[in-house]
Design a protein around this motif. Sequence first.
Motif, PDB file in Angstrom:
ATOM      1  N   UNK A  12       0.835  -1.207   0.000  1.00  0.00           N
ATOM      2  CA  UNK A  12       0.000   0.000   0.000  1.00  0.00           C
ATOM      3  C   UNK A  12       0.869   1.256   0.000  1.00  0.00           C
ATOM      4  N   UNK A  13       1.940   1.239   0.774  1.00  0.00           N
ATOM      5  CA  UNK A  13       2.885   2.371   0.776  1.00  0.00           C
ATOM      6  C   UNK A  13       3.455   2.587  -0.622  1.00  0.00           C
ATOM      7  N   UNK A  14       3.916   1.506  -1.253  1.00  0.00           N
ATOM      8  CA  UNK A  14       4.507   1.620  -2.591  1.00  0.00           C
ATOM      9  C   UNK A  14       3.490   2.184  -3.583  1.00  0.00           C
ATOM     10  N   UNK A  15       2.264   1.688  -3.531  1.00  0.00           N
ATOM     11  CA  UNK A  15       1.228   2.177  -4.454  1.00  0.00           C
ATOM     12  C   UNK A  15       0.945   3.656  -4.231  1.00  0.00           C
ATOM     13  N   UNK A  16       0.845   4.072  -2.970  1.00  0.00           N
ATOM     14  CA  UNK A  16       0.579   5.483  -2.676  1.00  0.00           C
ATOM     15  C   UNK A  16       1.745   6.365  -3.110  1.00  0.00           C
ATOM     16  N   UNK A  17       2.973   5.928  -2.838  1.00  0.00           N
ATOM     17  CA  UNK A  17       4.147   6.715  -3.225  1.00  0.00           C
ATOM     18  C   UNK A  17       4.276   6.822  -4.746  1.00  0.00           C
ATOM     19  N   UNK A  18       4.070   5.710  -5.441  1.00  0.00           N
ATOM     20  CA  UNK A  18       4.156   5.733  -6.907  1.00  0.00           C
ATOM     21  C   UNK A  18       3.070   6.609  -7.515  1.00  0.00           C
ATOM     22  N   UNK A  19       1.871   6.515  -6.981  1.00  0.00           N
ATOM     23  CA  UNK A  19       0.774   7.331  -7.509  1.00  0.00           C
ATOM     24  C   UNK A  19       1.030   8.814  -7.261  1.00  0.00           C
ATOM     25  N   UNK A  20       1.386   9.166  -6.039  1.00  0.00           N
ATOM     26  CA  UNK A  20       1.666  10.569  -5.730  1.00  0.00           C
ATOM     27  C   UNK A  20       2.850  11.078  -6.548  1.00  0.00           C
ATOM     28  N   UNK A  21       3.897  10.272  -6.652  1.00  0.00           N
ATOM     29  CA  UNK A  21       5.091  10.694  -7.396  1.00  0.00           C
ATOM     30  C   UNK A  21       4.830  10.905  -8.869  1.00  0.00           C
ATOM     31  N   UNK A  22       4.128   9.980  -9.500  1.00  0.00           N
ATOM     32  CA  UNK A  22       3.863  10.143 -10.936  1.00  0.00           C
ATOM     33  C   UNK A  22       2.907  11.301 -11.183  1.00  0.00           C
ATOM     34  N   UNK A  23       1.970  11.510 -10.279  1.00  0.00           N
ATOM     35  CA  UNK A  23       1.067  12.662 -10.443  1.00  0.00           C
ATOM     36  C   UNK A  23       1.811  13.976 -10.261  1.00  0.00           C
ATOM     37  N   UNK A  24       2.742  14.024  -9.324  1.00  0.00           N
ATOM     38  CA  UNK A  24       3.558  15.235  -9.179  1.00  0.00           C
ATOM     39  C   UNK A  24       4.399  15.487 -10.423  1.00  0.00           C
TER      40      UNK A  24
END
Length: 158
Positions: A77-89
């Motif tokens: 879940x951490x990885x998914x949240x970090x990847x999603x936030x990072x790619x959106x940024x």
Amino acid sequence: MALLAFTPGADDGRCATTGAEAGAGTGLGRPARHGRAGRCQGRVLAACGLALLPWLGYLAGTLPPAEAAAWVALDALEAAALLTAGTRLLRADPRHRAPAAAAAVLLLADACLDLATAAPGPELAAAAAMAVAAELPLAALCARLAVRPPRGPVGDGR
């Protein structure tokens, strides 16, 4: 998956629709929201999310099955949240706030659980080092990104 939508492209600070400087003039088009700092933060979040992927395999292979299920689920879940936030940024997408907030909460929970479940001695020292050096600073960055007010017009919300 969030990585499929990763399309960095060149950002010269100009509006793709009008060619005007971002945020200048009438506000038509979608302005660059974060500039260089946002792209750097996006890269950090995405890199941390990617770095968690091999860690998931390590946890699954070394922990007892019941513990592995819990820790792998939390870190996934951490990885998914970090990847999603990072790619959106990286795409200057204003929808990075929700996954950044989720990542902040998950990282804080992970640090607390690591410290609470670690055995005294070297295991506790390693958990404290991970919390201080990685999880808490990353959680603070994610929390800051989640609450940062938007700059300029939001645009079409893509």
